[in-house]
Scaffold this motif. Structure first.
Motif: not given
Length: 363
Positions: A69, A74, A77, A80-81, A135-136, A138-139
């Motif tokens: 990475y 982002k 993101d 979050q991962k 996705k929403k 999870s976020r």
């Protein structure tokens, strides 16, 4: 010693991770009987190298972040991962440790049953969440946890630490006290104070790792972007100038910020790992020619250097005055990072050794 990998995965890094994991595990198991029948140095090498294991894991983490990475666009993101790789299992263990703490009379087999029960529940619960969560959603769950961390940290700093120890230790109800202990442990906000006991002390390194994940896209990546076009001498100077910075940060953490648990000098290992990851990503051919230096009678030199690096702390560093500990830990990053560099050329003897099937499987 092992097979040369046929894919793009750096198998030797898995083997190095296995060595690091085994050092950490062996340091935390009961080993009095085994060490009593082993030569002292061998016993110390196997069961007293937990610090080496943590150092290698930090270097690996920094290397992989920079290599895989290099410039996450982002940050949320990216974070979050990283969180979803760590916290489901970690929170399971926090719950298990809380139950064990509340019921100290449990036998070892009952504790083991509780561990497996919660692990199975978490596994299927997590699979269900991943299957149905949008996705929403999870976020939203992730951001909620971030706010929970911030809230618990603020509560710890602004309320708990303002009270005399007797309030927390004796005047709060047991349920409220244990709930607060579990919440602080679960959110890894332990380093913010000194009232909350750790449910399991080995998780101090996880707090440092998560802090690195937070700072990587926000601070590390902009710094890498700034130094990328600069001459090599400037890049080297930047890495070296971080040594006094981390030494000062360590002094501050002991006297003001109460963050000594994070072992900030060891965090310098992330820096050297990032530097190596950046170098390997930009100029892989430079490192992949390492085997050309160790041909013929010099073939085993990389393995010998690796074992020398592992024994430096046991033979030299531990004998120096404790006032030098922070500087010693920082400087120790360089031989360990050099050994990691030697594993990146799969033709070196060290890479082949660490690419053995058993070590790769463990790692």
């Amino acid at each position: 010693m092992g097979q040369i990998p046929s894919d793009n995965r750096l198998h030797a890094l898995d083997g190095l991770r296995a060595i690091a994991i085994l050092f950490v595990v062996f340091t935390h198991v009961s080993h009095d009987y085994i060490t009593s029948v082993l030569p002292p140095f061998l016993g110390e090498m196997i069961f007293g190298n937990g610090g080496t294991g943590v150092s290698l894991l930090f270097i690996l983490s920094g290397f992989l972040m920079a290599y895989i990475y290099p410039s996450p666009t982002k940050p949320l993101d990216f974070l979050q991962k990283r969180y979803t790789r760590i916290f489901p299992l970690f929170l399971t263990l926090v719950v298990v440790m809380t139950v064990v703490r509340l019921m100290p009379e449990l036998s070892w087999n009952e504790r083991l049953a509780i561990l497996f029960t919660f692990a199975i529940i978490t596994h299927f619960l997590w699979l269900g969440i991943k299957k149905i969560a949008s996705k929403k959603l999870s976020r939203a769950l992730f951001v909620s946890f971030l706010f929970l961390q911030i809230g618990v940290g603020a509560f710890y700093l602004l309320w708990i630490l303002k009270q005399p120890p007797i309030v927390f230790n004796q005047l709060l109800s047991p349920a409220l006290r244990e709930g607060m202990i579990s919440l602080v442990n679960a959110t890894l906000t332990l380093p913010l104070g000194n009232y909350i006991p750790m449910l399991d002390g080995v998780y101090w390194s996880l707090a440092a790792e998560v802090l690195f994940y937070v700072l990587y896209p926000l601070i590390c990546v902009p710094l890498i972007t700034f130094f990328s076009p600069r001459p090599r001498s400037v890049k080297i100077a930047g890495v070296l100038l971080l040594i006094p910075f981390f030494l000062g940060l360590d002094l501050l953490s002991h006297r003001v910020l109460l963050l000594s648990m994070l072992q900030l000098p060891i965090s310098y290992y992330f820096v050297t790992g990032i530097a190596l990851g950046y170098l390997y990503r930009r100029h892989p051919s430079v490192i992949q020619k390492a085997h050309q230096l160790y041909t013929g009678k010099l073939y085993l030199i990389p393995i010998i250097l690796f074992f020398i690096a592992l024994t430096i702390k046991l033979t030299i560093l531990n004998s120096l005055p404790s006032s030098f500990d922070s500087l010693i830990y920082i400087l120790w990053a360089f031989p360990l990072t050099f050994c990691l560099a030697l594993t990146l050329d799969h033709k070196t003897s060290l890479s082949k050794l660490l690419s053995s099937k058993i070590l790769v499987y463990i790692g």
